[in-house]
Design a protein around this motif. Structure first.
Motif, short mmCIF file in Angstrom:
data_model
loop_
_atom_site.label_atom_id
_atom_site.label_comp_id
_atom_site.label_asym_id
_atom_site.label_seq_id
_atom_site.Cartn_x
_atom_site.Cartn_y
_atom_site.Cartn_z
N PHE A 126 49.62 31.34 52.34
CA PHE A 126 49.17 32.61 51.69
C PHE A 126 50.11 33.87 51.92
O PHE A 126 50.24 34.43 53.16
N HIS A 160 53.13 23.96 42.22
CA HIS A 160 52.20 25.01 41.70
C HIS A 160 52.69 25.74 40.51
O HIS A 160 54.07 25.84 40.44
N PRO A 213 52.07 31.32 46.67
CA PRO A 213 50.58 31.34 46.90
C PRO A 213 50.35 32.83 47.48
O PRO A 213 51.01 33.14 48.29
N GLU A 257 45.14 36.37 45.01
CA GLU A 257 44.81 35.53 43.80
C GLU A 257 43.79 34.43 44.27
O GLU A 257 42.81 34.31 43.32
N THR A 258 43.77 33.78 45.39
CA THR A 258 42.60 32.83 45.70
C THR A 258 41.46 33.62 45.90
O THR A 258 40.32 32.78 45.35
N HIS A 264 40.29 34.24 42.15
CA HIS A 264 39.92 32.94 41.35
C HIS A 264 39.03 31.98 42.21
O HIS A 264 38.54 30.85 41.70
N ARG A 308 39.94 29.91 44.26
CA ARG A 308 40.33 28.68 44.64
C ARG A 308 41.72 28.75 44.49
O ARG A 308 42.52 29.97 44.25
N ARG A 309 42.51 27.97 45.15
CA ARG A 309 44.17 27.76 45.23
C ARG A 309 44.48 27.87 43.60
O ARG A 309 43.78 27.41 42.75
N THR A 310 45.66 28.22 43.18
CA THR A 310 46.15 28.43 42.00
C THR A 310 46.30 26.90 41.40
O THR A 310 46.23 26.08 42.03
#
Lengths: 209, 461
Positions: free
Chosen positions: A112, B43, B48, B52-53, B56, B58-60
């Motif tokens: 992240f 991805h 990442p 965003e996580t 959404h 979840r991961r992209t």
């Protein structure tokens, strides 16, 4: 700000140096794996060397700064040597805390990338939640109890005892056994958690960078 | 002659190894790769992010890419293994797995001994530090002790030929100097297993020769080497076993001569397909212009362009005014029997029949032979052979015979016959690739033409 604190500079610096060791290591350490992507991608070596090198570099700075502080204290007539035997113990405890946090954030930041911004904010919050720029007895009683379970409260106040409160023994505040045990337990948990998560994520570093 | 000897010695070396490895002790193996699968997640998003996580939950999105699919092989101690294959076949991933930079998704990589990986030269050099400082840092990262580096320091510097610049920051180095320093450090780490990824092409000829000498010395010392390279000559010279990877799977594993030649064949096929695709496009364009212009007569230039776009045996195209028509073409052996293949040295005839539909003065009969890429190999006509035909009338049937000796190397060749007007620019009939000739391979040389070499080697000093 009128705090009614004598020699405020010494009061502040005595606790601030140990805080800087933590905050510099963690905020710089957050990006350290990503910043060394060329190494991580091309050469195998134990990856924890990267965050640990950040921690050791900052530890070295911390020791240099304390040396400078001690020289100033000699001129100001502080009897800093009385409790100096605490220094190695404190450094070791703080080292494990800082190393655990740095390992944790450096590994998570690979996955992240915006985490480093968040970390800087959290560190700032933590800074104000630790009695560094103010004495703890300025805080209302009911909050003091919470503050005392902050491991950095214990560590910074011990450094302050060593460097500043020696001249003002009425301010000396030794943590209770309960606090000591809780602090050590928290440091141990943070270190082990950081190391465990780092090791867990380490195999995926090279692909994610 | 020398080439053949070299191959023989290599094959025998290989059989020795298999004989000696009767008992299967793991310590015999430097590297053992067992059912290794490597799957990459690619991805869609560049970096990442936590934001965003959270948004959404979840991961992209990502797609999975299978870089290696259930690959197993062993590398014995002292063996030199080459890995070849097209781009994206998983060669570099394999090396990264062996060097532990990456972890396999499934399967195991066992390694016996210390590894030095020459994946990228000078990886980890710090631009602001001097060459001297970088030698120490880089060697430490590669696993060398400080004392050993001090002992070997002058050797490293001498090898890199950078004595004059060693106290200069490496940001001032040229890329060649940078690579030379990286190579010198990496080979002086003195590992049990050396992984080399396409990095032998460093520096000038003299330096490259030095690099090869070092690699040969490694082989002589009985060290294990794994080389990834597109330089098939190097692979054939250095390795005693070669793996041909394709789409993440082992296509072939074995002696260098066999594997390299089958890889060569594979590459040629790909090239051929690609050339055909291109030619199809080109051909379409030419046809379009001819149809648009409603051309009855096509020029020599168009013929040249079309010949360069041959499509293979089964597609026939013809052009011309129609004043003559080519009705048949045959390949005959020396006894007059029709054949569809021949071999080097055969005496063969190419015959074609033509029927005239109108009066043509001094027509020209010719053939053109091209290889699969569309290169003209040979072309001739009656004018070049000093034969004058005279005037031909409607209904005249003509048989044209070309007697040839095949001095071509193995491969597929196409023959286009033509009947042209005497101006050499326009045609009555021209048929593209009407006849296919398969020439059997013979292994003495490569290319298109056989120069019938008689080779000898002698010492001149």
């Amino acid at each position: 700000m009128r705090l009614g604190v004598k020699d405020y500079a010494v009061f502040l610096i005595s606790a601030l140096l140990s805080w800087n060791f933590l905050s510099n290591s963690v905020s710089y350490g957050a990006n350290c794996i990503v910043a060394n992507s060329n190494l991580v991608n091309k050469i195998y070596f134990p990856r924890e060397i990267i965050p640990l090198s950040v921690v050791f570099a900052n530890l070295f700075n911390f020791i240099l700064e304390m040396t400078a502080l001690v020289i100033v204290l000699i001129f100001l007539g502080y009897d800093f040597y009385i409790y100096l035997y605490w220094l190695p113990v404190l450094i070791i405890v703080e080292f494990f805390l800082v190393a655990g946090l740095t390992l944790l954030v450096s590994a998570l930041n690979v996955f992240f990338r915006d985490l480093s911004h968040l970390i800087n904010i959290l560190i700032m919050l933590w800074f104000f939640g630790t009695p560094i720029i103010y004495p703890i007895n300025m805080v209302p009683e009911k909050f003091q109890a919470i503050l005392r379970y902050n491991p950095m409260t214990t560590i910074t106040s011990m450094f302050r005892n060593m460097f500043y409160n020696v001249k003002y023994p009425e301010n000396l505040m030794w943590p209770t056994w309960k606090i000591v045990v809780v602090t050590l337990a928290m440091v141990a948990v943070i270190f082990m958690l950081g190391y465990y998560i780092f090791k867990k994520l380490e195999p995926r570093f090279a692909e994610e960078i | 002659m020398t080439e053949v000897n070299k191959e023989n010695s290599r094959e025998s070396k290989e059989s020795n190894i298999t004989n000696s490895a009767l008992y299967r002790d793991i310590s015999d193996y430097a590297v053992s790769v067992k059912n290794v699968t490597k799957r990459y997640r690619i991805h869609y998003e560049k970096n990442p992010s936590l934001k965003e996580t959270i948004i959404h939950l979840r991961r992209t999105k990502f797609i999975e890419f299978l870089a290696l699919d259930d690959v197993s092989f062993d590398v014995k101690r002292g063996e030199t293994l080459g890995i070849i294959g097209p781009n994206g076949s998983g060669k570099s991933t394999m090396l990264k797995l062996i060097s532990r930079i990456l972890q396999p998704t499934r399967g195991k990589v066992l390694v016996n001994g210390t590894i030095s990986a020459l994946l990228e030269l000078g990886a980890g050099f710090h631009p602001d530090l001097t060459g001297r400082e970088n030698i120490f840092i880089n060697a430490a990262i590669l696993g060398m002790k400080k004392r050993d580096v001090e002992k070997k320091f002058s050797e490293i510097v001498a090898f890199s030929e950078l004595e004059k610049f060693i106290d200069m920051p490496v940001k001032n180095y040229s890329s060649g100097m940078y690579m030379r320093l990286g190579f010198s450090v990496a080979i002086n780490v003195n590992p049990d297993i050396l992984l080399v990824d396409e990095v032998l092409a460093v520096g000038d000829q003299a330096f490259q020769a030095k690099c090869y000498k070092v690699i040969y010395d490694f082989i002589k010392q009985g060290k294990t080497i794994i080389i990834v390279s597109h330089d098939l000559g190097t692979i054939q010279d250095l390795c005693n076993r070669v793996i041909f990877l394709k789409n993440g799977r082992i296509e072939q594993i074995g002696g260098p001569v066999a594997v390299v030649s089958s890889y060569r064949e594979y590459v040629e096929n790909i090239e051929m397909e690609r050339a055909h695709e291109q030619q199809k496009e080109e051909r379409k364009k030419i046809f379009q212009t001819i149809i648009e212009n409603n051309q009855k007569v096509i020029s020599g230039e168009d013929i040249d362009r079309l010949a360069a776009t041959n499509l293979g045996s089964n597609v026939i195209n013809r052009f011309g005014s129609g004043d003559a028509e080519i009705t048949d073409i045959r390949l005959l052996d020396s006894k007059g029997q029709q054949i569809d293949y021949c071999k080097y040295g055969d005496e063969v005839s190419i015959e074609f029949d033509a029927v005239f539909k109108a009066l043509v003065e001094d027509p020209i009969f010719g053939i053109r032979i091209v290889d699969f890429k569309g290169n003209t190999v040979y072309g001739t006509n009656n004018r070049l052979n000093n034969i004058v035909v005279g005037v031909l009338k409607q209904g005249d049937k003509i048989k044209v015979v070309f007697r040839n000796k095949i001095v071509l190397m193995g491969g597929v060749y196409y023959v286009s016959p033509a009947v042209g007007y005497k101006d050499f620019r326009t045609y009555c009939d021209w048929v593209n690739n009407m006849l296919t000739i398969n020439v059997l391979k013979h292994e003495k040389a490569e290319g298109i033409a056989d120069l019938n070499t008689n080779m000898s080697i002698e010492k001149s000093n």
